[in-house]
Design an enzyme around this catalytic site. Structure first.
Site, PDB file in Angstrom:
ATOM      1  N   TYR A   1       0.617  -0.778  -0.017  1.00  0.00           N
ATOM      2  CA  TYR A   1      -0.044  -0.079  -0.596  1.00  0.00           C
ATOM      3  C   TYR A   1       0.556   1.371  -0.130  1.00  0.00           C
ATOM      4  O   TYR A   1       0.808   2.083  -0.385  1.00  0.00           O
ATOM      5  CB  TYR A   1      -0.826  -0.143   1.303  1.00  0.00           C
ATOM      6  CG  TYR A   1      -1.714   1.512   1.577  1.00  0.00           C
ATOM      7  CD1 TYR A   1      -2.786   1.048   0.717  1.00  0.00           C
ATOM      8  CD2 TYR A   1      -1.704   1.899   2.663  1.00  0.00           C
ATOM      9  CE1 TYR A   1      -4.374   1.732   0.778  1.00  0.00           C
ATOM     10  CE2 TYR A   1      -2.362   3.494   2.161  1.00  0.00           C
ATOM     11  CZ  TYR A   1      -3.349   2.946   1.473  1.00  0.00           C
ATOM     12  OH  TYR A   1      -5.010   4.336   1.475  1.00  0.00           O
TER      13      TYR A   1
ATOM     14  N   VAL B   1      -9.351   1.416  13.215  1.00  0.00           N
ATOM     15  CA  VAL B   1      -9.429   1.365  15.021  1.00  0.00           C
ATOM     16  C   VAL B   1     -11.121   2.081  14.964  1.00  0.00           C
ATOM     17  O   VAL B   1     -12.209   1.234  15.667  1.00  0.00           O
ATOM     18  CB  VAL B   1      -8.402   1.780  15.316  1.00  0.00           C
ATOM     19  CG1 VAL B   1      -8.477   3.662  14.425  1.00  0.00           C
ATOM     20  CG2 VAL B   1      -8.701   1.437  16.288  1.00  0.00           C
TER      21      VAL B   1
ATOM     22  N   ASN C   1      -6.452   9.636   8.309  1.00  0.00           N
ATOM     23  CA  ASN C   1      -7.135   8.351   9.225  1.00  0.00           C
ATOM     24  C   ASN C   1      -8.442   9.547   9.100  1.00  0.00           C
ATOM     25  O   ASN C   1      -8.200  10.252   9.442  1.00  0.00           O
ATOM     26  CB  ASN C   1      -7.076   8.537  10.375  1.00  0.00           C
ATOM     27  CG  ASN C   1      -6.105   7.199   9.934  1.00  0.00           C
ATOM     28  OD1 ASN C   1      -4.572   7.682  10.308  1.00  0.00           O
ATOM     29  ND2 ASN C   1      -6.230   6.678  10.605  1.00  0.00           N
TER      30      ASN C   1
HETATM   31  P1  NAD Z   1     -13.014   2.281   0.194  1.00  0.00           P
HETATM   32  O1  NAD Z   1     -12.043   0.696   0.796  1.00  0.00           O
HETATM   33  O2  NAD Z   1     -14.004   2.451   1.038  1.00  0.00           O
HETATM   34  O3  NAD Z   1     -13.339   2.136  -1.040  1.00  0.00           O
HETATM   35  C1  NAD Z   1     -12.025   1.730  -1.680  1.00  0.00           C
HETATM   36  C2  NAD Z   1     -12.965   1.944  -3.202  1.00  0.00           C
HETATM   37  O4  NAD Z   1     -11.845   1.573  -4.210  1.00  0.00           O
HETATM   38  C3  NAD Z   1     -14.015   0.693  -3.072  1.00  0.00           C
HETATM   39  O5  NAD Z   1     -15.244   1.130  -3.209  1.00  0.00           O
HETATM   40  C4  NAD Z   1     -13.153  -0.846  -3.745  1.00  0.00           C
HETATM   41  O6  NAD Z   1     -14.625  -1.643  -4.060  1.00  0.00           O
HETATM   42  C5  NAD Z   1     -12.873   0.178  -4.973  1.00  0.00           C
HETATM   43  N1  NAD Z   1     -11.439  -0.708  -5.847  1.00  0.00           N
HETATM   44  C6  NAD Z   1     -10.274  -1.260  -5.375  1.00  0.00           C
HETATM   45  N2  NAD Z   1      -9.810  -1.904  -6.297  1.00  0.00           N
HETATM   46  C7  NAD Z   1     -10.852  -1.819  -7.776  1.00  0.00           C
HETATM   47  C8  NAD Z   1     -10.407  -2.010  -8.546  1.00  0.00           C
HETATM   48  N3  NAD Z   1      -9.051  -2.251  -8.896  1.00  0.00           N
HETATM   49  N4  NAD Z   1     -10.970  -0.988  -9.543  1.00  0.00           N
HETATM   50  C9  NAD Z   1     -11.898  -0.356  -9.771  1.00  0.00           C
HETATM   51  N5  NAD Z   1     -12.701   0.038  -8.267  1.00  0.00           N
HETATM   52  C10 NAD Z   1     -11.097  -1.019  -7.212  1.00  0.00           C
HETATM   53  O7  NAD Z   1     -11.550   2.817   0.914  1.00  0.00           O
HETATM   54  P2  NAD Z   1     -11.667   4.549   1.601  1.00  0.00           P
HETATM   55  O8  NAD Z   1     -11.801   4.824   2.977  1.00  0.00           O
HETATM   56  O9  NAD Z   1     -13.443   4.724   0.961  1.00  0.00           O
HETATM   57  O10 NAD Z   1     -10.460   5.410   0.429  1.00  0.00           O
HETATM   58  C11 NAD Z   1     -10.721   5.742  -0.711  1.00  0.00           C
HETATM   59  C12 NAD Z   1      -9.164   6.164  -1.324  1.00  0.00           C
HETATM   60  O11 NAD Z   1      -9.074   7.034  -0.509  1.00  0.00           O
HETATM   61  C13 NAD Z   1      -8.065   4.655  -1.313  1.00  0.00           C
HETATM   62  O12 NAD Z   1      -8.337   5.464  -2.744  1.00  0.00           O
HETATM   63  C14 NAD Z   1      -7.985   5.582  -0.252  1.00  0.00           C
HETATM   64  O13 NAD Z   1      -5.841   4.621  -0.081  1.00  0.00           O
HETATM   65  C15 NAD Z   1      -7.892   6.764  -0.119  1.00  0.00           C
HETATM   66  N6  NAD Z   1      -7.181   7.092   1.510  1.00  0.00           N
HETATM   67  C16 NAD Z   1      -8.526   6.834   2.464  1.00  0.00           C
HETATM   68  C17 NAD Z   1      -8.123   6.870   3.957  1.00  0.00           C
HETATM   69  C18 NAD Z   1      -9.413   7.024   5.220  1.00  0.00           C
HETATM   70  O14 NAD Z   1      -8.752   7.272   6.276  1.00  0.00           O
HETATM   71  N7  NAD Z   1     -10.594   5.997   4.695  1.00  0.00           N
HETATM   72  C19 NAD Z   1      -6.927   7.520   4.262  1.00  0.00           C
HETATM   73  C20 NAD Z   1      -5.521   7.995   3.332  1.00  0.00           C
HETATM   74  C21 NAD Z   1      -6.293   7.394   2.331  1.00  0.00           C
HETATM   75  N1  UDP Z   2      -5.955  -0.158  15.805  1.00  0.00           N
HETATM   76  C1  UDP Z   2      -6.012  -0.826  17.318  1.00  0.00           C
HETATM   77  N2  UDP Z   2      -7.034  -2.318  17.333  1.00  0.00           N
HETATM   78  C2  UDP Z   2      -7.491  -2.242  16.726  1.00  0.00           C
HETATM   79  C3  UDP Z   2      -7.838  -1.993  14.729  1.00  0.00           C
HETATM   80  C4  UDP Z   2      -6.457  -0.959  14.793  1.00  0.00           C
HETATM   81  O1  UDP Z   2      -4.956  -0.693  18.335  1.00  0.00           O
HETATM   82  O2  UDP Z   2      -8.637  -3.214  16.910  1.00  0.00           O
HETATM   83  C5  UDP Z   2      -4.264   0.284  16.174  1.00  0.00           C
HETATM   84  C6  UDP Z   2      -3.927   0.054  14.909  1.00  0.00           C
HETATM   85  O3  UDP Z   2      -2.975  -0.851  15.460  1.00  0.00           O
HETATM   86  C7  UDP Z   2      -3.571   1.339  14.341  1.00  0.00           C
HETATM   87  C8  UDP Z   2      -3.817   1.936  14.390  1.00  0.00           C
HETATM   88  O4  UDP Z   2      -5.327   1.521  16.078  1.00  0.00           O
HETATM   89  O5  UDP Z   2      -2.290   1.752  15.258  1.00  0.00           O
HETATM   90  C9  UDP Z   2      -5.332   2.824  13.299  1.00  0.00           C
HETATM   91  O6  UDP Z   2      -4.975   1.869  12.599  1.00  0.00           O
HETATM   92  P1  UDP Z   2      -6.250   1.857  11.829  1.00  0.00           P
HETATM   93  O7  UDP Z   2      -5.982   0.066  10.986  1.00  0.00           O
HETATM   94  O8  UDP Z   2      -6.995   2.266  11.413  1.00  0.00           O
HETATM   95  O9  UDP Z   2      -5.087   2.622  10.419  1.00  0.00           O
HETATM   96  P2  UDP Z   2      -3.993   2.724  10.123  1.00  0.00           P
HETATM   97  O10 UDP Z   2      -2.623   1.780  11.297  1.00  0.00           O
HETATM   98  O11 UDP Z   2      -3.832   2.408   8.764  1.00  0.00           O
HETATM   99  O12 UDP Z   2      -3.330   4.345  10.465  1.00  0.00           O
END
Ligand code: NAD
Ligand code: UDP
Length: 318
Positions: free
Chosen positions: A151, A193, A180
């Site tokens: 990732y 989380v 996040n």
């Molecule tokens: P999510 O998993 O809910 O959404 C991702 C979407 O992409 C899903 O609908 C999935 O089906 C689709 N997808 C995955 N692979 C695909 C493919 N090969 N072709 C077409 N569609 C595909 O996640 P999210 O939280 O909504 O995240 C959306 C974007 O934001 C992602 O790129 C993620 O990396 C980025 N992002 C999210 C967060 C967060 O905290 N939510 C943080 C950092 C970055």
């Molecule tokens: N985490 C936790 N318990 C859970 C899920 C996540 O303590 O049941 C912790 C995880 O180890 C990380 C933080 O929460 O330190 C955020 O995790 P998340 O998977 O939401 O996002 P990311 O690590 O990608 O920021």
């Protein structure tokens, strides 16, 4: 009337059936645009967009962005990619492919159409940061061969591609580093989380703190995040980012767990499980750039955002 017609755009949102994508589409539709949602439904769900199915300005296409896409649009938001650690580690080779091949295909589309394209990048490009809070000029501390690398490195390579298309092909790009984010429509089993703790609390299960629970994160409510995303896309062409979008208020994971227990009225105990490898110890965005260039900052405090998120999870649990 004529002015409204000309300001209406046809916008492609990849990953539009996911958590963030579906909220973005709601905002774009409300602003009067036409939206083409492209998603392979790997982690997203039709449920997130079912309220839009009969909408005359909404269209859904099931498609994997690892393969070329031939459509006509005025702007592209590239969000397709599994985002939670358990989802992106389920098929890590596919995760790198979706980040890299997906970016190449969407950049190729933008190049043919000469249209702007926004990349949903991530705070994971900073890895386990040695600089705190993280500014956009920090290059990060990323393990290239660990469990999170598919990732982290996939998203870093996507950023490289965006900037090379910008320099080489003069493409209008926007790169957003998302920290996040939480809110309604998170997948209840994505292991992130906030969703995990709320689901555990609502089921009366133990709350699983990984490690000592002293690691930190900063949680942004989805409405704030989407506002930042749209402002970035609409910013002057010369502003490419990368720009941090996230909430700078930092919490330990233990504090989050205690707040969720208090707000749900759960009787759950906090228990400790091993810390996953390469789990960042601390994370907090420096959002000075977003404040300055986009006039953006988050407005929803954690307690208020959690109330809405808990209400959503209660409703889908019934
Ligand atoms: P999510 O998993 O809910 O959404 C991702 C979407 O992409 C899903 O609908 C999935 O089906 C689709 N997808 C995955 N692979 C695909 C493919 N090969 N072709 C077409 N569609 C595909 O996640 P999210 O939280 O909504 O995240 C959306 C974007 O934001 C992602 O790129 C993620 O990396 C980025 N992002 C999210 C967060 C967060 O905290 N939510 C943080 C950092 C970055
Ligand atoms: N985490 C936790 N318990 C859970 C899920 C996540 O303590 O049941 C912790 C995880 O180890 C990380 C933080 O929460 O330190 C955020 O995790 P998340 O998977 O939401 O996002 P990311 O690590 O990608 O920021």
């Amino acid at each position: 009337m004529a002015r409204e017609y000309f300001s209406q755009k046809r916008i492609l949102v990849t990953g539009g059936a996911g958590f963030l994508g579906s909220h973005l589409i709601d905002r774009l539709i409300a602003a009067g645009h036409e939206v083409l949602c492209v998603d392979n439904l790997f982690t997203g769900s039709k449920r997130n967009i079912e309220h839009l199915h009969a909408h005359p300005r909404f269209e859904f296409m099931r498609h994997d962005v690892c393969f070329p896409l031939f459509v006509e649009v005025d702007a592209i938001y590239n969000l397709a990619c599994p985002a939670s650690p358990i989802h992106y580690q389920y098929d890590p080779v596919q995760t790198t492919k979706v980040s890299v091949h997906g970016a190449i295909n969407m950049l190729g589309l933008a190049k043919r159409l000469r249209c702007p394209i926004l990349q949903a990048s991530t705070s994971e490009v900073y890895g386990d940061p040695t600089q705190h809070p993280q500014t956009e000029s920090y290059w990060g501390n990323v393990n290239p061969i660990g469990l999170r690398s598919c990732y982290d490195e996939g998203k870093r390579c996507a950023e490289t591609l965006f900037f090379d298309y910008h320099r080489q092909h003069k493409l209008g790009i926007k790169v957003m580093r998302i920290f996040n984010t939480y809110g309604p429509r998170m997948h209840p089993a994505d292991g992130r989380v906030v969703s995990n703790f709320i689901m555990q609390a609502l089921r009366g299960e133990d709350i699983t703190l990984f490690g000592d629970g002293n690691q930190t994160r900063s949680f942004c409510y989805v409405d704030d995040l989407i506002e930042g995303m749209i402002r970035l896309m609409e910013s002057p062409e010369g502003f490419t980012g990368p720009v941090n979008i996230g909430n700078p208020v930092e919490f330990t994971i233990r504090e989050l767990a205690e707040l969720v227990v208090e707000m749900t009225g759960a009787r759950s105990k906090l228990i400790h499980l091993p810390l996953p490898s390469d789990d960042p110890t601390q994370r907090k965005p420096d959002i000075s750039l977003a404040r300055r260039e986009l006039g953006w900052e988050p407005t929803v405090p954690l307690r208020e955002g959690l109330e809405k998120t808990i209400a959503y999870f209660r409703q889908i649990a019934n």
